[in-house]
Scaffold this motif. Structure first.
Motif, PDB file in Angstrom:
ATOM      1  N   ILE A  63       1.084  -1.266   0.001  1.00  0.00           N
ATOM      2  CA  ILE A  63      -0.227   0.401   0.118  1.00  0.00           C
ATOM      3  C   ILE A  63       1.159   1.071   0.579  1.00  0.00           C
ATOM      4  CG2 ILE A  63      -1.706   0.799   1.385  1.00  0.00           C
ATOM      5  CD1 ILE A  63      -2.497  -1.170   2.428  1.00  0.00           C
ATOM      6  N   ILE A  64       1.129   2.187  -0.953  1.00  0.00           N
ATOM      7  CA  ILE A  64       1.553   3.116  -1.268  1.00  0.00           C
ATOM      8  C   ILE A  64       0.964   4.124  -1.746  1.00  0.00           C
ATOM      9  CG2 ILE A  64       3.782   4.578  -2.139  1.00  0.00           C
ATOM     10  CD1 ILE A  64       4.694   1.101  -3.125  1.00  0.00           C
ATOM     11  N   ASP A  65       0.990   5.138  -0.923  1.00  0.00           N
ATOM     12  CA  ASP A  65       0.299   6.499  -0.582  1.00  0.00           C
ATOM     13  C   ASP A  65       1.109   7.172  -1.141  1.00  0.00           C
ATOM     14  OD1 ASP A  65      -1.234   8.762  -0.749  1.00  0.00           O
ATOM     15  OD2 ASP A  65      -2.430   8.078   1.156  1.00  0.00           O
ATOM     16  N   LEU A  66       0.897   8.095  -2.616  1.00  0.00           N
ATOM     17  CA  LEU A  66       2.240   8.752  -3.065  1.00  0.00           C
ATOM     18  C   LEU A  66       1.851  10.371  -2.531  1.00  0.00           C
ATOM     19  CD1 LEU A  66       2.549   7.632  -6.391  1.00  0.00           C
ATOM     20  CD2 LEU A  66       3.735   6.910  -4.977  1.00  0.00           C
ATOM     21  N   GLU A  67       0.564  10.342  -2.133  1.00  0.00           N
ATOM     22  CA  GLU A  67       0.669  12.004  -1.687  1.00  0.00           C
ATOM     23  C   GLU A  67       1.489  12.223  -0.220  1.00  0.00           C
ATOM     24  OE1 GLU A  67      -3.207  13.238  -2.194  1.00  0.00           O
ATOM     25  OE2 GLU A  67      -3.538  13.206  -4.115  1.00  0.00           O
ATOM     26  N   GLN A  68       0.662  11.022   0.233  1.00  0.00           N
ATOM     27  CA  GLN A  68       1.421  10.608   1.894  1.00  0.00           C
ATOM     28  C   GLN A  68       3.215  10.899   1.940  1.00  0.00           C
ATOM     29  OE1 GLN A  68      -0.628  11.638   4.612  1.00  0.00           O
ATOM     30  NE2 GLN A  68       1.910  11.206   5.564  1.00  0.00           N
ATOM     31  N   LEU A  69       3.952  10.078   1.324  1.00  0.00           N
ATOM     32  CA  LEU A  69       4.744   9.842   1.059  1.00  0.00           C
ATOM     33  C   LEU A  69       5.308  11.518   0.470  1.00  0.00           C
ATOM     34  CD1 LEU A  69       7.949   8.436   1.359  1.00  0.00           C
ATOM     35  CD2 LEU A  69       6.895   7.449  -1.397  1.00  0.00           C
ATOM     36  N   SER A  70       5.211  11.935  -0.389  1.00  0.00           N
ATOM     37  CA  SER A  70       4.932  13.007  -0.783  1.00  0.00           C
ATOM     38  C   SER A  70       5.256  14.620   0.107  1.00  0.00           C
ATOM     39  CB  SER A  70       4.516  13.937  -2.103  1.00  0.00           C
ATOM     40  OG  SER A  70       5.008  14.979  -3.018  1.00  0.00           O
ATOM     41  N   PHE A  71       4.143  14.035   0.846  1.00  0.00           N
ATOM     42  CA  PHE A  71       4.427  15.020   2.132  1.00  0.00           C
ATOM     43  C   PHE A  71       5.434  15.224   2.952  1.00  0.00           C
ATOM     44  CE2 PHE A  71       2.644  16.451   6.051  1.00  0.00           C
ATOM     45  CZ  PHE A  71       2.388  17.599   6.109  1.00  0.00           C
ATOM     46  N   GLU A  72       5.353  13.852   3.598  1.00  0.00           N
ATOM     47  CA  GLU A  72       6.545  13.914   4.348  1.00  0.00           C
ATOM     48  C   GLU A  72       7.793  14.044   3.888  1.00  0.00           C
ATOM     49  OE1 GLU A  72       5.785   9.363   5.252  1.00  0.00           O
ATOM     50  OE2 GLU A  72       4.068  10.354   6.509  1.00  0.00           O
ATOM     51  N   MET A  73       8.271  13.871   2.813  1.00  0.00           N
ATOM     52  CA  MET A  73       9.692  14.072   1.921  1.00  0.00           C
ATOM     53  C   MET A  73       9.594  15.645   2.139  1.00  0.00           C
ATOM     54  SD  MET A  73       9.860  11.513  -1.249  1.00  0.00           S
ATOM     55  CE  MET A  73      10.952  12.329  -1.684  1.00  0.00           C
ATOM     56  N   GLN A  74       8.751  16.715   1.448  1.00  0.00           N
ATOM     57  CA  GLN A  74       8.857  17.825   1.440  1.00  0.00           C
ATOM     58  C   GLN A  74       8.523  18.251   3.257  1.00  0.00           C
ATOM     59  OE1 GLN A  74       5.259  19.571   0.210  1.00  0.00           O
ATOM     60  NE2 GLN A  74       5.021  18.071  -2.020  1.00  0.00           N
ATOM     61  N   VAL A  75       8.474  17.697   4.189  1.00  0.00           N
ATOM     62  CA  VAL A  75       8.345  18.201   5.808  1.00  0.00           C
ATOM     63  C   VAL A  75      10.073  17.673   5.424  1.00  0.00           C
ATOM     64  CG1 VAL A  75       8.306  17.532   7.605  1.00  0.00           C
ATOM     65  CG2 VAL A  75       6.301  17.488   6.401  1.00  0.00           C
ATOM     66  N   LEU A  76      10.898  16.394   5.698  1.00  0.00           N
ATOM     67  CA  LEU A  76      12.208  16.386   5.584  1.00  0.00           C
ATOM     68  C   LEU A  76      12.621  17.188   5.050  1.00  0.00           C
ATOM     69  CD1 LEU A  76      13.601  14.609   7.297  1.00  0.00           C
ATOM     70  CD2 LEU A  76      13.401  12.736   5.493  1.00  0.00           C
ATOM     71  N   ASP A  77      12.693  17.674   3.609  1.00  0.00           N
ATOM     72  CA  ASP A  77      13.101  18.458   3.008  1.00  0.00           C
ATOM     73  C   ASP A  77      13.310  19.728   3.402  1.00  0.00           C
ATOM     74  OD1 ASP A  77      14.071  20.816   0.917  1.00  0.00           O
ATOM     75  OD2 ASP A  77      13.572  18.988  -0.556  1.00  0.00           O
ATOM     76  N   LYS A  78      12.969  20.374   3.870  1.00  0.00           N
ATOM     77  CA  LYS A  78      11.651  21.985   4.869  1.00  0.00           C
ATOM     78  C   LYS A  78      13.608  21.560   6.286  1.00  0.00           C
ATOM     79  CE  LYS A  78       8.069  23.350   3.580  1.00  0.00           C
ATOM     80  NZ  LYS A  78       8.715  24.257   2.686  1.00  0.00           N
ATOM     81  N   TYR A  79      13.086  20.251   6.867  1.00  0.00           N
ATOM     82  CA  TYR A  79      14.325  19.932   8.494  1.00  0.00           C
ATOM     83  C   TYR A  79      15.409  19.834   7.889  1.00  0.00           C
ATOM     84  CZ  TYR A  79      15.934  17.407  12.363  1.00  0.00           C
ATOM     85  OH  TYR A  79      16.402  17.331  12.974  1.00  0.00           O
ATOM     86  N   LEU A  80      15.698  19.422   7.114  1.00  0.00           N
ATOM     87  CA  LEU A  80      16.838  18.684   6.758  1.00  0.00           C
ATOM     88  C   LEU A  80      17.681  19.570   6.026  1.00  0.00           C
ATOM     89  CD1 LEU A  80      16.836  15.180   6.229  1.00  0.00           C
ATOM     90  CD2 LEU A  80      17.347  16.241   7.617  1.00  0.00           C
ATOM     91  N   ASP A  81      16.588  21.233   5.491  1.00  0.00           N
ATOM     92  CA  ASP A  81      17.217  21.853   3.789  1.00  0.00           C
ATOM     93  C   ASP A  81      18.146  20.998   2.825  1.00  0.00           C
ATOM     94  OD1 ASP A  81      17.902  24.382   2.561  1.00  0.00           O
ATOM     95  OD2 ASP A  81      19.654  24.331   3.197  1.00  0.00           O
TER      96      ASP A  81
END
Length: 469
Positions: A63-81
């Motif tokens: 079960i792969i939710d691409l939207e959820q995965l994309s959202f989590e990656m964006q959050v981590l992007d901002k956290y890690l820059d």
């Protein structure tokens, strides 16, 4: 400015501090950058592990939710820059964290190093990632594994210039603090240099005053450091020069008196003989007096010449073995009449019947004679003189003790100086010139022995050493 001691100290201290701070600044810059990159890399590895495990879990369930995965990656992007990519096993970009990177979706990575990630290894590289970025980035590649199989890879890219800008801000703050420290250091160095050089300048001025003949000049430098010790030594030197000047003046006065008295007697008696004032039958008596006065003048002249030779190191010692007890008795016999006149009780205490010593017999006899002469001169009437020898190791100590007035404490340190006389009124010491003890000390010094003087309860004691044969 650089020619002065203050200028050299100030410039030297300033140069040392500036060079030290420059080296420290360069070192800190490198350390800060290395530390921040290392810390960034560590955080990216930790987060990469978490994402990899989370994605593997989702992939395993199917079960792969691409939207959820994309959202989590964006959050981590901002956290890690950091830009985050998920790449499949074929090397194609499957998901990105930033919209500007969506143009790369589906593209296949051509960088050879990524093959290491698909082999299950963790990759860390610096650079432009095969031209995908315009500026250097720190890239961390982490394999997405289920069991021992690799099903994809996670790549995180963070711009190195961003890290450098953070380091630069921190470095600027550090430089500002260092600059403030340098400014404070300059002020401290200035006053420290002044603290060191001001007393030296004062000493220089005082030295010029003393060189001009004013021996009363003193320094008033307080403290417990080396400069204060130097000032104390300077004052001690000035005091010694002042005492030497007083001795010089006293010597001129004393020697003028000592020369004038016998010369006046000689002149008077010779004139009286020539004038016929003294009868023929008495002339021999007065000529004996004239002869005694000339002997006295000769002795004074010889003492001065001998002392000068001793102080300049020109004395020659003829050391040999001899029995010292007989020498002591022989010298004491020479003072028998003077001892009887003052009704003095003489005690002779010898360590043993015969004691062989190794020294210059004539010079040691002169030492003992001068010390006995001094004791007889200053012993009180009906007093005591004790001559004693004691053995200690390979040394024989000879002490001469007499009852009488003690030596004032302020005079003890000068008693060995030439022309120094405790009896300044010349009441007891009418014939001496203040050379006897100076000669004694020089003879003992050239023998490599010791001599000391001490006040006792009833008088004074002199003690000198001599080597046993």
């Amino acid at each position: 400015m650089y020619k002065s001691l203050f200028g050299r100290l100030f410039v030297s201290f300033t140069a040392i501090i500036l060079i030290s701070f420059i080296m420290l600044g360069v070192l800190l810059s490198q350390v800060f950058e290395s530390y921040f990159i290392h810390q960034k890399q560590k955080i990216m590895l930790e987060q990469g592990e978490k994402i990899s495990k989370q994605y593997a879990k989702v992939y395993f369930t199917g079960i792969i939710d691409l939207e959820q995965l994309s959202f989590e990656m964006q959050v981590l992007d901002k956290y890690l820059d950091a830009m985050i990519w998920i790449v499949d096993t074929n090397g194609r970009i499957y998901e990105v964290s930033r919209k500007e990177n969506e143009v790369w979706l589906g593209q296949q990575l051509t960088i050879e190093q990524i093959n290491e990630v698909f082999e299950g290894k963790i990759l860390t590289i610096r650079g432009k990632f095969g031209g995908y970025f315009k500026e250097p980035v720190l890239t961390v590649g982490y394999p997405i594994m289920i069991g021992k199989n690799v099903y994809g890879a996670l790549f995180m890219h963070t711009p190195i210039p961003e890290i450098q800008r953070t380091v630069g801000e921190l470095f600027r703050i550090t430089i500002l603090c260092l600059g403030l420290s340098i400014l404070i250091s300059f002020v401290f160095i200035y006053f420290l240099s002044r603290r060191i050089t001001s007393p030296l300048k004062e000493m220089n001025e005082a030295a010029k005053v003393i060189a001009g003949g004013d021996f009363d000049k003193r320094l008033s430098i307080q403290g417990e450091d080396e400069v204060a010790e130097l000032a104390d030594s300077f004052n001690y030197m000035a005091e010694a020069l002042n005492n030497l000047e007083e001795l010089r003046r006293a010597f001129i006065a004393n020697i003028s008196h000592d020369l004038r008295s016998p010369l006046t007697s000689i002149q008077g008696f010779v004139q009286a003989i020539l004038d016929g004032t003294i009868p023929m039958e008495k002339q021999s008596t007065y000529l004996e007096i004239v002869l005694d006065e000339t002997r006295r003048l000769t002795k004074m002249t010889n003492d001065i010449m001998d002392l000068t030779k001793m102080e300049s190191g020109q004395i020659e010692l003829n050391k040999d073995k001899f029995e010292i007890n007989s020498l002591i008795r022989r010298v004491l016999n020479q003072f028998e009449q003077r001892i009887l006149e003052k009704n003095v009780k003489l005690q002779l205490i010898l360590a043993q019947e015969n004691t062989m010593v190794f020294a210059d017999k004539e010079q040691i006899q002169r030492v003992f004679y001068n010390l006995i002469d001094n004791a007889v001169k200053f012993v009180k009437d009906e007093g005591n003189i004790i001559v004693e020898t004691t053995l200690s190791g390979k040394k024989l100590f000879v002490s001469i003790k007499n009852d009488g007035e003690k030596i004032p404490e302020e005079d003890i340190q000068y008693i060995w100086d030439r022309f120094h006389k405790i009896d300044k009124s010349r009441g007891k010491d009418k014939t001496g010139m203040g050379l006897g003890l100076s000669i004694v000390r020089q003879i003992i010094k050239h023998h490599g022995e010791t001599i000391k003087v001490e006040n006792t309860e009833n008088g004074v004691i002199f003690t000198f050493s001599i080597s046993i044969y």
